[in-house]
Design a protein around this motif. Structure first.
Motif, PDB file in Angstrom:
ATOM      1  N   GLY A  88       0.522  -0.996  -0.040  1.00  0.00           N
ATOM      2  CA  GLY A  88      -0.137  -0.161  -0.076  1.00  0.00           C
ATOM      3  C   GLY A  88       0.776   1.088  -0.267  1.00  0.00           C
ATOM      4  O   GLY A  88       0.315   2.280  -0.967  1.00  0.00           O
ATOM      5  N   GLU A  89       1.815   1.068   1.036  1.00  0.00           N
ATOM      6  CA  GLU A  89       2.428   2.477   0.832  1.00  0.00           C
ATOM      7  C   GLU A  89       3.922   2.424  -0.260  1.00  0.00           C
ATOM      8  O   GLU A  89       2.802   3.651  -0.784  1.00  0.00           O
ATOM      9  CB  GLU A  89       3.827   2.032   2.155  1.00  0.00           C
ATOM     10  CG  GLU A  89       2.972   2.601   3.376  1.00  0.00           C
ATOM     11  CD  GLU A  89       4.483   1.892   4.420  1.00  0.00           C
ATOM     12  OE1 GLU A  89       5.741   1.820   3.669  1.00  0.00           O
ATOM     13  OE2 GLU A  89       3.968   1.863   5.496  1.00  0.00           O
ATOM     14  N   LYS A  90       3.929   1.289  -0.923  1.00  0.00           N
ATOM     15  CA  LYS A  90       4.118   1.587  -2.381  1.00  0.00           C
ATOM     16  C   LYS A  90       3.637   2.379  -3.309  1.00  0.00           C
ATOM     17  O   LYS A  90       3.580   2.931  -4.337  1.00  0.00           O
ATOM     18  CB  LYS A  90       5.187   0.489  -2.884  1.00  0.00           C
ATOM     19  CG  LYS A  90       6.136  -0.254  -2.221  1.00  0.00           C
ATOM     20  CD  LYS A  90       6.494  -2.095  -2.756  1.00  0.00           C
ATOM     21  CE  LYS A  90       7.657  -2.227  -2.146  1.00  0.00           C
ATOM     22  NZ  LYS A  90       8.393  -3.183  -2.560  1.00  0.00           N
ATOM     23  N   ILE A  91       2.214   2.218  -3.379  1.00  0.00           N
ATOM     24  CA  ILE A  91       1.720   2.689  -4.388  1.00  0.00           C
ATOM     25  C   ILE A  91       0.123   3.900  -3.892  1.00  0.00           C
ATOM     26  O   ILE A  91      -0.775   4.532  -4.699  1.00  0.00           O
ATOM     27  CB  ILE A  91       0.298   1.284  -5.043  1.00  0.00           C
ATOM     28  CG1 ILE A  91      -0.667   1.372  -3.897  1.00  0.00           C
ATOM     29  CG2 ILE A  91       1.426   0.817  -5.930  1.00  0.00           C
ATOM     30  CD1 ILE A  91      -1.456  -0.354  -4.469  1.00  0.00           C
ATOM     31  N   ILE A 133      -1.314   4.056  -1.465  1.00  0.00           N
ATOM     32  CA  ILE A 133      -2.774   3.532  -0.251  1.00  0.00           C
ATOM     33  C   ILE A 133      -2.871   3.893   1.331  1.00  0.00           C
ATOM     34  O   ILE A 133      -1.421   3.010   1.643  1.00  0.00           O
ATOM     35  CB  ILE A 133      -3.391   2.198  -1.644  1.00  0.00           C
ATOM     36  CG1 ILE A 133      -3.495   2.022  -2.468  1.00  0.00           C
ATOM     37  CG2 ILE A 133      -4.573   2.408  -0.069  1.00  0.00           C
ATOM     38  CD1 ILE A 133      -4.298   0.968  -2.690  1.00  0.00           C
ATOM     39  N   ILE A 134      -3.330   4.502   1.489  1.00  0.00           N
ATOM     40  CA  ILE A 134      -2.990   4.888   3.502  1.00  0.00           C
ATOM     41  C   ILE A 134      -4.122   3.554   3.789  1.00  0.00           C
ATOM     42  O   ILE A 134      -5.639   3.596   3.583  1.00  0.00           O
ATOM     43  CB  ILE A 134      -3.732   6.009   4.126  1.00  0.00           C
ATOM     44  CG1 ILE A 134      -2.588   7.285   3.427  1.00  0.00           C
ATOM     45  CG2 ILE A 134      -3.558   6.526   5.803  1.00  0.00           C
ATOM     46  CD1 ILE A 134      -2.905   8.483   2.979  1.00  0.00           C
ATOM     47  N   LEU A 166      -6.612  -5.898   2.741  1.00  0.00           N
ATOM     48  CA  LEU A 166      -7.189  -4.124   3.444  1.00  0.00           C
ATOM     49  C   LEU A 166      -7.519  -3.294   2.834  1.00  0.00           C
ATOM     50  O   LEU A 166      -8.921  -3.099   2.958  1.00  0.00           O
ATOM     51  CB  LEU A 166      -5.857  -3.427   3.751  1.00  0.00           C
ATOM     52  CG  LEU A 166      -5.464  -5.106   5.243  1.00  0.00           C
ATOM     53  CD1 LEU A 166      -3.879  -4.619   5.887  1.00  0.00           C
ATOM     54  CD2 LEU A 166      -5.771  -5.196   6.476  1.00  0.00           C
ATOM     55  N   HIS A 167      -7.887  -3.030   1.494  1.00  0.00           N
ATOM     56  CA  HIS A 167      -7.548  -2.631  -0.067  1.00  0.00           C
ATOM     57  C   HIS A 167      -7.790  -3.239  -0.878  1.00  0.00           C
ATOM     58  O   HIS A 167      -6.777  -4.046  -1.214  1.00  0.00           O
ATOM     59  CB  HIS A 167      -7.586  -1.327  -0.248  1.00  0.00           C
ATOM     60  CG  HIS A 167      -7.591  -0.002  -0.629  1.00  0.00           C
ATOM     61  ND1 HIS A 167      -7.950  -0.204  -2.078  1.00  0.00           N
ATOM     62  CD2 HIS A 167      -7.897   1.072  -0.085  1.00  0.00           C
ATOM     63  CE1 HIS A 167      -8.050   0.928  -2.758  1.00  0.00           C
ATOM     64  NE2 HIS A 167      -8.398   1.773  -1.671  1.00  0.00           N
ATOM     65  N   ARG A 168      -8.654  -2.755  -1.782  1.00  0.00           N
ATOM     66  CA  ARG A 168      -9.332  -3.637  -2.927  1.00  0.00           C
ATOM     67  C   ARG A 168      -8.405  -3.362  -3.994  1.00  0.00           C
ATOM     68  O   ARG A 168      -7.861  -4.539  -4.838  1.00  0.00           O
ATOM     69  CB  ARG A 168     -10.098  -3.138  -3.240  1.00  0.00           C
ATOM     70  CG  ARG A 168     -11.578  -4.372  -2.902  1.00  0.00           C
ATOM     71  CD  ARG A 168     -13.195  -3.629  -3.273  1.00  0.00           C
ATOM     72  NE  ARG A 168     -12.900  -4.910  -5.077  1.00  0.00           N
ATOM     73  CZ  ARG A 168     -13.661  -4.785  -5.768  1.00  0.00           C
ATOM     74  NH1 ARG A 168     -14.841  -3.539  -6.025  1.00  0.00           N
ATOM     75  NH2 ARG A 168     -13.784  -5.032  -7.696  1.00  0.00           N
ATOM     76  N   GLU A 169      -6.653  -2.230  -4.595  1.00  0.00           N
ATOM     77  CA  GLU A 169      -6.323  -1.815  -4.446  1.00  0.00           C
ATOM     78  C   GLU A 169      -5.067  -2.885  -5.126  1.00  0.00           C
ATOM     79  O   GLU A 169      -4.393  -3.104  -5.742  1.00  0.00           O
ATOM     80  CB  GLU A 169      -6.151  -0.798  -5.033  1.00  0.00           C
ATOM     81  CG  GLU A 169      -7.412   0.408  -5.543  1.00  0.00           C
ATOM     82  CD  GLU A 169      -7.674   0.005  -6.613  1.00  0.00           C
ATOM     83  OE1 GLU A 169      -6.642  -0.223  -7.209  1.00  0.00           O
ATOM     84  OE2 GLU A 169      -8.812   0.199  -7.538  1.00  0.00           O
TER      85      GLU A 169
END
Length: 320
Positions: A100-103, A105-106, A262-265
């Motif tokens: 998430g950090e790389k893309i 996303i928080i 945690l996140h769909r993305e």
């Protein structure tokens, strides 16, 4: 070697599956499924066959040859224990946070689990997970084999703020409330790719963040025979928001675990990176490509007749 009764039971189940697929090809999945759900004779016999096959023949085979035949129930329960009790989920949480950090996303959400862990067993038949004390099981089936399984059509059940059960029938399931959803030998029963995808979408809605969808599906061929189908399943479920965290090909089945990210993305990112030309968002099974089953059959010719299976170990009264 399989006994005569074992072969009869397995043949009946396979006949029901192929009949349903043929009916779907002839008149469409929705009508075929609706007609199937209304055929109580076939559903009642299917439930009894499945229970006897699983509790007598599969269980006996597993005891006799534990190295090569593993119970789909035990495999699912063992992984669930490691994931929750041994806190394996923490490893995947950390990994997803880094992605998430790389893309950019928080992550505002984290897993929230507590014992006993809530398990929704779809197509349960007789509630085999009931023996595990760390699980709080809601077992559902089109036609339950006993009173501890609730009647429910998972493809058409309502999903809302609460779980509503009336007279052993599930009217509604609570969204974002389950730690585990299991499809143990379920998807090959569902007649079309689109309907299997719908079942997985329902599972996604019902699972908590970080919860797991466990899928086992029979296959006695070697690991490479249907590898493209299994990779396509992984891709398709990733587009829904699932990350595959476990895959094992045992002698007679594929065993898979998918985590609601945690996140769909995060899952979608994997699907985007690893997409191959044959990955088309489908959930096909080998039987979908069977030449004999793909031949167009008139709808009147694809009914499953209980009389054809009169040698099964049930009295005539059990068909009513």
């Amino acid at each position: 070697m399989a006994s005569k009764e074992h072969k009869q039971l397995a043949h009946f189940l396979k006949t029901v599956h192929s009949t349903l697929r043929n009916a779907s090809a002839a008149v469409g999945g929705d009508r075929a499924w609706r007609d199937h759900c209304n055929n109580r004779d076939v559903l009642n016999t299917y439930a009894k066959c499945m229970q006897r096959l699983a509790t007598t023949h599969w269980q006996q085979n597993s005891s006799n040859d534990i190295s090569s035949v593993t119970s789909r129930i035990k495999w699912s329960a063992d992984f669930s224990y490691d994931y929750f009790i041994n806190k394996l989920f923490e490893k995947y949480c950390v990994k997803e946070c880094r992605i998430g950090e790389k893309i950019g996303i928080i992550m505002n959400m984290r897993e929230q689990f507590s014992q006993p862990y809530k398990l929704l067993d779809v197509g349960s038949c007789y509630n085999p997970f009931n023996i595990y004390e760390f699980l709080d099981v809601l077992a559902i089936d089109l036609c339950p084999a006993n009173d501890i399984v609730m009647e429910c059509d998972f493809l058409n059940v309502m999903i809302g703020a609460d779980t509503i059960v009336t007279e052993n029938k599930v009217k509604q399931l609570q969204e974002d409330s389950y730690d585990i959803v299991t499809f143990c030998f379920l998807l090959e029963y569902i007649p079309t790719s689109e309907m299997r995808l719908s079942a997985c979408q329902n599972a996604y809605r019902l699972l908590k963040i970080g919860g797991i969808l466990i899928i086992t599906t029979p296959d006695s061929k070697h690991v490479g025979a249907n590898s493209k189908l299994m990779k396509c399943w992984r891709y398709t479920l990733a587009t829904l928001g699932f990350s595959r965290i476990k895959y094992e090909k045992l002698r007679h089945m594929h065993c898979m675990v998918f985590r609601k990210s945690l996140h769909r993305e995060i899952a979608i990112r994997w699907a985007t990176i690893h997409k191959e030309p044959y990955m088309d968002g489908s959930l096909n099974i080998p039987q979908d490509f069977s030449r004999t089953e793909k031949e167009i059959i008139k709808f009147d010719d694809v009914n499953t007749d209980i009389i054809d299976f009169s040698e099964l170990p049930f009295s005539n009264s059990s068909f009513s």
